[in-house]
Design an enzyme around this catalytic site. Structure first.
Site, PDB file in Angstrom:
ATOM      1  N   CYS A  72    -104.845   1.510  34.264  1.00 50.08           N
ATOM      2  CA  CYS A  72    -105.710   2.566  34.012  1.00 50.08           C
ATOM      3  C   CYS A  72    -106.414   2.626  32.923  1.00 50.08           C
ATOM      4  CB  CYS A  72    -105.359   3.952  34.374  1.00 50.08           C
ATOM      5  SG  CYS A  72    -103.893   4.599  33.331  1.00 50.08           S
ATOM      6  N   HIS A 109    -101.979  18.351  22.969  1.00 47.89           N
ATOM      7  CA  HIS A 109    -102.445  17.771  24.183  1.00 47.89           C
ATOM      8  C   HIS A 109    -102.184  16.203  24.360  1.00 47.89           C
ATOM      9  CE1 HIS A 109    -105.440  16.481  27.506  1.00 47.89           C
ATOM     10  NE2 HIS A 109    -105.497  15.612  26.930  1.00 47.89           N
ATOM     11  N   HIS A 112    -103.125  13.622  31.158  1.00 54.03           N
ATOM     12  CA  HIS A 112    -103.075  14.406  32.468  1.00 54.03           C
ATOM     13  C   HIS A 112    -102.001  13.790  33.227  1.00 54.03           C
ATOM     14  CE1 HIS A 112    -107.010  15.786  30.714  1.00 54.03           C
ATOM     15  NE2 HIS A 112    -106.780  16.781  31.507  1.00 54.03           N
ATOM     16  N   ASP A 120     -96.196   2.241  43.176  1.00 58.25           N
ATOM     17  CA  ASP A 120     -94.834   1.742  43.722  1.00 58.25           C
ATOM     18  C   ASP A 120     -93.825   2.380  42.734  1.00 58.25           C
ATOM     19  OD1 ASP A 120     -92.800   0.798  45.147  1.00 58.25           O
ATOM     20  OD2 ASP A 120     -92.788  -1.245  44.478  1.00 58.25           O
ATOM     21  N   ARG A 126     -98.382   9.764  37.951  1.00 57.02           N
ATOM     22  CA  ARG A 126     -98.782   8.918  36.758  1.00 57.02           C
ATOM     23  C   ARG A 126     -99.209   9.959  35.692  1.00 57.02           C
ATOM     24  NH1 ARG A 126    -104.285   7.307  35.226  1.00 57.02           N
ATOM     25  NH2 ARG A 126    -104.862   7.914  37.267  1.00 57.02           N
ATOM     26  N   CYS A 128    -100.746  10.010  32.531  1.00 54.61           N
ATOM     27  CA  CYS A 128    -101.651   9.319  31.884  1.00 54.61           C
ATOM     28  C   CYS A 128    -101.831   9.858  30.367  1.00 54.61           C
ATOM     29  CB  CYS A 128    -102.856   9.462  32.498  1.00 54.61           C
ATOM     30  SG  CYS A 128    -104.277   8.263  32.044  1.00 54.61           S
TER      31      CYS A 128
END
Ligand SMILES: [Zn+2]
Length: 141
Positions: A72, A109, A112, A120, A126, A128
């Site tokens: 990503c 911060h 997210h 999997d 996730r 991120c």
């Protein structure tokens, strides 16, 4: 998941102090909930064994064993090091409802968390996370 932070941060600095402690990019992401551009962060493809700590306060947040290749563009983890290490709260900015991830100690911060994307991994979560929010502490030996 908590919807509100609920507690005050343990590490508190004025905005001026944060500006002095952090680089402009670190400040933009950690204190202003910015996002680094995808595939530009220093830890996107890192496989070094160790612990990822909060770059703002040094709290241990994620372990390398839970980092996975999400493709990503940001470092992705399937679970934090400990549940209490991060705070998760609803973020309705940018016309989307997402779950923001914050450092529990300084409320910086981090990024997210997304669920149910079909990765999997043991959790199908996730986390991120912006590289600029983290400092990798390699394991000895
Ligand atoms: Zn922190």
């Amino acid at each position: 998941m908590e919807s509100e932070t609920g507690t005050a941060p343990e590490v508190v600095h004025s905005e001026q102090e944060w500006r002095e402690r952090l680089s402009p990019e670190e400040y933009r992401v950690l204190r202003q909930a910015g996002t680094e551009r995808p595939f530009t962060g220093e830890y996107v493809d890192t496989k070094t064994v160790g612990v990822y700590a909060c770059r703002a306060c040094g709290a241990e947040l994620f372990r390398s064993e839970t980092k996975f290749e999400s493709h990503c563009g940001w470092p992705s983890f399937f679970t934090p090091l400990a549940g209490e290490a991060v705070i998760e709260r609803t973020d309705d900015s940018l016309g989307m409802t997402r779950t923001e991830v914050l450092c529990a100690r300084c409320h910086g911060h981090l990024g997210h968390v997304f669920a149910g994307e079909g990765y999997d991994t043991p959790t199908d979560l996730r986390y991120c996370i912006n590289s600029v929010s983290l400092t990798l502490v390699p394991e000895e030996g």
